[in-house]
Design a protein around this motif. Structure first.
Motif, short mmCIF file in Angstrom:
data_model
loop_
_atom_site.label_atom_id
_atom_site.label_comp_id
_atom_site.label_asym_id
_atom_site.label_seq_id
_atom_site.Cartn_x
_atom_site.Cartn_y
_atom_site.Cartn_z
N UNK A 18 -31.78 60.15 28.35
CA UNK A 18 -30.65 59.39 29.09
C UNK A 18 -31.12 58.61 30.17
N UNK A 19 -31.93 59.79 31.20
CA UNK A 19 -32.60 59.27 32.51
C UNK A 19 -33.51 58.25 32.22
N UNK A 20 -34.31 58.38 31.30
CA UNK A 20 -35.39 57.62 30.88
C UNK A 20 -35.02 56.15 30.44
N UNK A 21 -33.70 56.05 29.72
CA UNK A 21 -33.30 54.97 28.91
C UNK A 21 -32.55 54.09 30.30
N UNK A 22 -31.96 55.07 31.16
CA UNK A 22 -31.28 54.19 32.23
C UNK A 22 -32.34 53.50 33.35
#
Length: 710
Positions: A248-252
């Motif tokens: 999720x952090x990488x996607x964001x």
């Protein structure tokens, strides 16, 4: 003494190393030819140019698809890297933008190498006293992936992945040159089709399907950002893990970059970041064991296809190269089987209800005139599982347990490395056909005794199965009653070696040391027992050999496909020894015996089935006289049993189809089938031919000429 100077010097080492590499990088970006030459490799410049030219046409490995005969239904796939090449026009703009935002913000500004990125990486790496940030552009990453994919030797793989300044310089030189040959769109398309996204997903088509069960064209901004974030580290950012925090952090991060680059509005990016990652995981089938359960029996033909493919020079110089081509070549392969005939075959060998027997009952149906395999079924499940195998828990079962029941992937019907089964009197076709082709007439008479001592075969003395077979016989009656002494005598007249060589021309292969020894040029003419079927053979071989008789003596190699297409949609081709280009999936046929001889053999072969020959007399009775009534149309064939009925066979044919069925214990050839089960192959063939030909016009065999009747 103070340690400060030493500590300071230690901190300078990473800085100096980073500065040196950065200097080479900048020099390579500005003056690639000079940089390469400066490292002292004039030959390297030529090699780099050569590889760059190769990369303009090179395509990544692609999945091959196996289709049902309709050419539309996918049965399974073959791949090492699951990938289907997809044009940029069929990839969502969201995905195109997300990968740029994730991997190379300045992709559309640089020319293969980004000096600003190099400088930024230099500063970051110097501050971290290590390598915390790379300077690879999308183009450089693509070059690295393409070099790895095109490597064919361990040395080339090492050169493509070595963490050295030299490799980096070559990579940058090639990137600069590549951008002169390909547009940004072409490079982006190739990158998206080459990148690895985890979960065996190579390229964006595979990633879209595996993670979201959709096509690349359908990807939303959130989904695209999730996939783009995976390229940096597929395992760390795996959204299918139990904890999606890193994913999720990488996607964001990617979504924020998309907003910064103007691909998304700040509000859209913020809304997207608030969404959870929703997956619809799909795991693509791979290889024959993954054929859907409702078509389980088709796995045996799939397995034969692989063995056939591994023997085709069109796909490489050896078995390993050919199978590598299958798994990486992006072929579209259409099986040759006929679903109606396959269904009939499955029903009549008991693939649903008779799998618990140690005796395998299998059948192969071949098409005369093409060699195409129309059905292949056996009373087994095509499966790697041993869970239901009653022998799997027996420590004394040995390594061949998988060839038993009910689950197996052993090539029980042929096309693999199993020798087959003794085929008994079905082999009488070969000396008869050889005699007819040599000019002997059907009405060749011999007063066959119950027991016959052969002086040609050094006093060997075979006998008939029954005293009722004694007396004056012709080819019609001798074949119909399966008179051993008649056919030993006939083989003497034409020469055993001639019969053996004819069998080879009709596709038989000798797979045991004993058979190879007997068939050798030095010994073949003394192989008297050949006519009695003491050699091993497979149903695939026997169906195809008899199909040649049905096709007026024209033998066609067994063929498991209707079509094979390259990744670009063109038919796969090969070049004959004579320099002629032909399609791999086209029948390969040759005239083995003259048509009149084949028609005469068929006339005699109508006798075992209870049919009426066009020219002669069957002598009153036959070994499978129920077949004609079951099939309901003209039919020819031959029964075959071995000593103590360890195996039993029937090979039958009409003008349209040839079928061979056997029953035997593939794990223990000494486990006798017994006379009581010898009718099973007869019924399997007769019922399969009846069901397969239902509704089709009745065709009769072409009768032989009066000249060959005698």
């Amino acid at each position: 003494m103070s340690n400060r100077p030493l500590a300071a010097a230690g901190r300078l080492v990473p800085l100096l190393r980073a500065g040196l590499i950065a200097g080479i990088v900048v020099a390579a970006a500005a003056y690639p030819a000079v940089a390469v030459t400066g490292i002292g490799a004039k030959a390297t410049a030529h090699a780099v140019e050569s590889k760059t030219r190769l990369l303009t046409t090179a395509l990544p490995a692609e999945t091959s698809y196996l289709y049902a005969p309709d050419g539309k239904t996918v049965l399974t796939m073959f791949f090492e890297e699951y990938r289907q090449y997809t044009k940029l026009a069929d990839i969502s703009p969201n995905m195109q933008q997300a990968i740029v935002a994730a991997e190379d913000n300045r992709f559309y500004q640089h020319h293969g190498v980004d000096p600003k990125g190099v400088a930024r990486a230099f500063v970051a790496n110097a501050r971290s006293s290590g390598v915390s940030q790379g300077a690879s552009t999308l183009t450089m990453q693509y070059v690295r992936m393409a070099l790895r994919d095109s490597a064919t030797t361990p040395r080339e793989v090492q050169e493509a992945t070595a963490q050295t300044p030299m490799r980096k310089v070559k990579e940058m030189r090639m990137s600069v040159d590549l951008e002169k040959e390909l547009s940004k769109e072409e490079i982006l398309e190739r990158y998206l089709n080459s990148a690895y996204f985890g979960h065996r997903a190579y390229g964006i088509y595979a990633a879209s399907e595996i993670f979201f069960s959709k096509t690349p064209k359908e990807l939303t901004a959130v989904e695209a950002a999730t996939l783009a974030g995976l390229v940096k580290s597929p395992s760390q950012y795996d959204p299918a893990s139990s904890d999606q925090k890193d994913a999720t952090a990488r996607r964001n991060y990617v979504l924020d970059n998309m907003a910064r680059l103007g691909y998304l509005s700040p509000d859209s990016a913020q809304a997207a970041k608030s969404e959870p990652i929703r997956l619809r995981l799909t795991y693509p089938p791979n290889d024959c064991a993954a054929v859907p359960d409702k078509w389980n029996s088709w796995g045996f033909l799939c397995d034969y296809l692989k063995n056939w493919w591994s023997a085709q020079p069109a796909f490489g110089d050896n078995r390993l190269q050919r199978l590598d081509k299958l798994r990486r070549g992006g072929y579209r392969i259409v099986l040759s089987m006929d679903p109606k005939i396959q269904t009939a075959a499955e029903k009549n060998v008991g693939t649903e209800g008779n799998t618990g027997s140690p005796f395998a009952n299998g059948i192969v149906v071949s098409e005369p005139g093409t060699g195409r395999v129309k059905a292949m079924a056996v009373n087994r499940r095509y499966s790697l599982s041993l869970d239901e195998n009653p022998l799997s828990s027996n420590p004394e079962a040995g390594p061949d347990v998988k060839a038993n029941y009910p689950n197996t992937v052993a090539p029980l019907m042929g096309g693999g490395d199993l020798p087959g089964y003794q085929a008994g009197s079905t082999f009488k076709m070969f000396p008869m056909l050889a005699a007819l082709d040599a000019g002997m007439p059907l009405n060749t008479v011999f007063n066959a005794p119950h027991s016959y001592r052969s002086e040609v075969y050094d006093g060997w003395q075979p006998s008939n199965a029954s005293g009722a077979m004694s007396g004056t016989q012709t080819m019609w009656s001798g074949f119909g009653k399966s008179v051993n002494t008649y056919f030993v005598w006939l083989e003497e007249q034409v020469g055993a070696e001639r019969a053996v060589r004819l069998a080879e021309q009709l596709g038989l292969r000798w797979r045991t040391d004993v058979d190879r020894d007997h068939a050798s040029p030095a010994k073949a003419n003394k192989w008297g027992a050949f006519t009695l079927g003491v050699s091993d053979a497979t149903p695939l071989e026997m169906a195809n050999a008899y199909a040649a008789v049905a096709a007026d003596g024209r033998y066609c190699e067994a063929l498991p496909v209707n079509a094979i297409y390259n990744r670009d949609g063109t038919p796969a081709v090969y070049t004959t020894p004579g320099g002629i280009e032909r399609e791999v999936a086209k029948p390969r046929c040759r005239q083995v015996v003259n048509a009149d001889a084949a028609r005469a053999a068929t006339d005699a072969a109508r006798c075992p089935t209870g049919d009426t020959p066009a020219k002669g007399s069957c002598g009153g009775w036959s070994t499978a006289d129920s077949v004609r009534g079951t099939v309901g149309r003209p039919v020819a064939g031959k029964t075959g049993t071995t000593d103590s009925t360890r195996s039993a066979w029937f090979v039958g044919y009409t003008p349209e189809l040839a079928a061979a069925s056997f029953i035997s214990d593939p794990d223990n050839p000494f486990n006798a089938v017994g006379d009581g089960q010898s009718q099973i192959p007869i019924a399997a063939v007769a019922n399969t031919l009846r069901d397969a030909l239902k509704g089709r016009p009745v065709r009769d065999f072409v009768p032989p000429s009066d000249r060959i009747v005698g």
